[in-house]
Design a protein around this motif. Sequence first.
Motif, PDB file in Angstrom:
ATOM      1  N   VAL A  65       0.730  -1.233   0.035  1.00 57.18           N
ATOM      2  CA  VAL A  65      -0.005   0.114   0.014  1.00 57.18           C
ATOM      3  C   VAL A  65       0.674   1.303   0.081  1.00 57.18           C
ATOM      4  CG1 VAL A  65      -1.905  -1.160   1.007  1.00 57.18           C
ATOM      5  CG2 VAL A  65      -0.071  -0.048   2.385  1.00 57.18           C
ATOM      6  N   ASP A  66       0.261   2.404  -0.419  1.00 57.80           N
ATOM      7  CA  ASP A  66       0.953   3.671  -0.303  1.00 57.80           C
ATOM      8  C   ASP A  66       1.213   4.296   0.860  1.00 57.80           C
ATOM      9  OD1 ASP A  66       1.221   3.642  -3.117  1.00 57.80           O
ATOM     10  OD2 ASP A  66      -0.632   4.961  -3.662  1.00 57.80           O
ATOM     11  N   ASP A  67       0.258   4.068   1.909  1.00 59.81           N
ATOM     12  CA  ASP A  67       0.439   4.853   2.951  1.00 59.81           C
ATOM     13  C   ASP A  67       0.002   3.757   4.231  1.00 59.81           C
ATOM     14  OD1 ASP A  67       0.223   6.269   5.403  1.00 59.81           O
ATOM     15  OD2 ASP A  67      -0.609   7.906   4.368  1.00 59.81           O
ATOM     16  N   ARG A  93       8.602  -1.710   5.472  1.00 60.70           N
ATOM     17  CA  ARG A  93       7.792  -2.124   6.901  1.00 60.70           C
ATOM     18  C   ARG A  93       6.672  -2.879   6.393  1.00 60.70           C
ATOM     19  NH1 ARG A  93       5.466   2.721   9.064  1.00 60.70           N
ATOM     20  NH2 ARG A  93       5.253   3.350   6.882  1.00 60.70           N
ATOM     21  N   LYS A  94       6.254  -3.717   7.474  1.00 56.85           N
ATOM     22  CA  LYS A  94       4.865  -4.403   7.009  1.00 56.85           C
ATOM     23  C   LYS A  94       4.040  -4.506   8.569  1.00 56.85           C
ATOM     24  CE  LYS A  94       6.777  -9.145   7.412  1.00 56.85           C
ATOM     25  NZ  LYS A  94       6.939 -10.463   6.750  1.00 56.85           N
ATOM     26  N   ALA A  95       2.963  -4.639   8.503  1.00 59.05           N
ATOM     27  CA  ALA A  95       2.066  -5.214   9.414  1.00 59.05           C
ATOM     28  C   ALA A  95       1.385  -6.518   9.077  1.00 59.05           C
ATOM     29  CB  ALA A  95       1.127  -3.816   9.907  1.00 59.05           C
ATOM     30  N   ILE A  96       1.363  -7.466  10.042  1.00 53.02           N
ATOM     31  CA  ILE A  96       0.891  -8.730   9.970  1.00 53.02           C
ATOM     32  C   ILE A  96      -0.306  -8.827  10.642  1.00 53.02           C
ATOM     33  CG2 ILE A  96       1.445 -11.283  10.287  1.00 53.02           C
ATOM     34  CD1 ILE A  96       4.573 -10.080  10.260  1.00 53.02           C
ATOM     35  N   TYR A  97      -1.408  -9.429  10.135  1.00 55.49           N
ATOM     36  CA  TYR A  97      -2.717  -9.982  10.818  1.00 55.49           C
ATOM     37  C   TYR A  97      -2.946 -11.449  10.504  1.00 55.49           C
ATOM     38  CZ  TYR A  97      -3.467  -4.951  10.710  1.00 55.49           C
ATOM     39  OH  TYR A  97      -3.294  -3.686  10.831  1.00 55.49           O
ATOM     40  N   ARG A  98      -3.363 -12.100  11.461  1.00 53.49           N
ATOM     41  CA  ARG A  98      -3.931 -13.371  11.325  1.00 53.49           C
ATOM     42  C   ARG A  98      -5.559 -13.598  11.694  1.00 53.49           C
ATOM     43  NH1 ARG A  98       1.005 -14.860  14.045  1.00 53.49           N
ATOM     44  NH2 ARG A  98       2.374 -15.394  12.434  1.00 53.49           N
ATOM     45  N   ASP A  99      -6.078 -14.268  10.491  1.00 55.13           N
ATOM     46  CA  ASP A  99      -7.392 -14.366  10.589  1.00 55.13           C
ATOM     47  C   ASP A  99      -7.689 -15.434  11.961  1.00 55.13           C
ATOM     48  OD1 ASP A  99      -7.337 -16.972   9.515  1.00 55.13           O
ATOM     49  OD2 ASP A  99      -8.311 -16.071   7.825  1.00 55.13           O
ATOM     50  N   GLU A 102      -5.893 -18.802  11.318  1.00 52.37           N
ATOM     51  CA  GLU A 102      -4.327 -18.381  11.282  1.00 52.37           C
ATOM     52  C   GLU A 102      -3.837 -18.130   9.748  1.00 52.37           C
ATOM     53  OE1 GLU A 102      -2.535 -18.412  14.050  1.00 52.37           O
ATOM     54  OE2 GLU A 102      -4.395 -18.194  15.027  1.00 52.37           O
ATOM     55  N   SER A 103      -4.720 -17.844   8.843  1.00 54.19           N
ATOM     56  CA  SER A 103      -3.993 -17.516   7.680  1.00 54.19           C
ATOM     57  C   SER A 103      -3.640 -16.020   8.033  1.00 54.19           C
ATOM     58  CB  SER A 103      -5.264 -17.300   6.783  1.00 54.19           C
ATOM     59  OG  SER A 103      -5.574 -18.660   6.134  1.00 54.19           O
ATOM     60  N   GLU A 104      -2.447 -15.732   7.249  1.00 61.83           N
ATOM     61  CA  GLU A 104      -1.712 -14.542   7.362  1.00 61.83           C
ATOM     62  C   GLU A 104      -1.930 -13.477   6.300  1.00 61.83           C
ATOM     63  OE1 GLU A 104       2.872 -14.052   7.580  1.00 61.83           O
ATOM     64  OE2 GLU A 104       2.180 -14.779   9.402  1.00 61.83           O
ATOM     65  N   ILE A 105      -2.590 -12.306   6.600  1.00 58.37           N
ATOM     66  CA  ILE A 105      -2.478 -11.181   5.659  1.00 58.37           C
ATOM     67  C   ILE A 105      -1.784 -10.095   5.910  1.00 58.37           C
ATOM     68  CG2 ILE A 105      -4.081  -9.405   4.520  1.00 58.37           C
ATOM     69  CD1 ILE A 105      -4.800 -12.509   4.133  1.00 58.37           C
ATOM     70  N   GLN A 106      -0.620  -9.764   5.339  1.00 58.03           N
ATOM     71  CA  GLN A 106       0.422  -8.687   5.523  1.00 58.03           C
ATOM     72  C   GLN A 106       0.347  -7.513   4.845  1.00 58.03           C
ATOM     73  OE1 GLN A 106       4.297 -10.285   4.993  1.00 58.03           O
ATOM     74  NE2 GLN A 106       3.756 -12.261   5.922  1.00 58.03           N
ATOM     75  N   PHE A 107       0.328  -6.473   5.344  1.00 59.52           N
ATOM     76  CA  PHE A 107       0.273  -5.125   4.546  1.00 59.52           C
ATOM     77  C   PHE A 107       1.546  -4.525   4.651  1.00 59.52           C
ATOM     78  CE2 PHE A 107      -3.900  -5.714   5.849  1.00 59.52           C
ATOM     79  CZ  PHE A 107      -4.817  -5.388   4.589  1.00 59.52           C
ATOM     80  N   GLY A 108       2.294  -4.109   3.260  1.00 58.35           N
ATOM     81  CA  GLY A 108       3.753  -3.656   3.169  1.00 58.35           C
ATOM     82  C   GLY A 108       3.563  -2.172   2.669  1.00 58.35           C
ATOM     83  N   GLY A 109       4.737  -1.549   3.052  1.00 57.31           N
ATOM     84  CA  GLY A 109       4.785  -0.178   2.691  1.00 57.31           C
ATOM     85  C   GLY A 109       6.220   0.157   2.565  1.00 57.31           C
ATOM     86  N   ALA A 110       6.306   1.362   1.841  1.00 58.55           N
ATOM     87  CA  ALA A 110       7.803   1.741   1.377  1.00 58.55           C
ATOM     88  C   ALA A 110       8.300   2.438   2.693  1.00 58.55           C
ATOM     89  CB  ALA A 110       7.765   2.747   0.235  1.00 58.55           C
TER      90      ALA A 110
END
Length: 112
Positions: A65-67, A93-99, A102-110
């Motif tokens: 993502v941009d922000d 950077r990244k932020a990690i979430y688990r449903d 236990e599936s993992e969804i990560q959001f990364g950013g510059a």
Amino acid sequence: MALDMYAGIPVTDHATALGWYQRLLGSPSYVASDTEAVWELGEHRSIFIELRPEQAGHAMHTIIVDDLDELVAQIAERGLDAIERETYSNGVRKAIYRDPDESEIQFGGAPL
């Protein structure tokens, strides 16, 4: 070459997963059936949950993502906090979430 992405996340309990993913991603773009919901993340880029208990818990998706800070704040306002945050040596950077499965969804950013 045109490219579309339709990434799936199998879940064990559709109602529970739907609530969790609504807190993560907001309201679904559409509900395909009583066992599948879809979020359009961008043009030709979608993610969906589908009731498939035998496969649940094994998805791993990273969304850039941009922000990142703004998105993490929006998700927190909907009641979810990242289980982990990381910063790599190059500043990405990244932020990690688990449903609930236990599936993992990560959001990364510059870097900032």
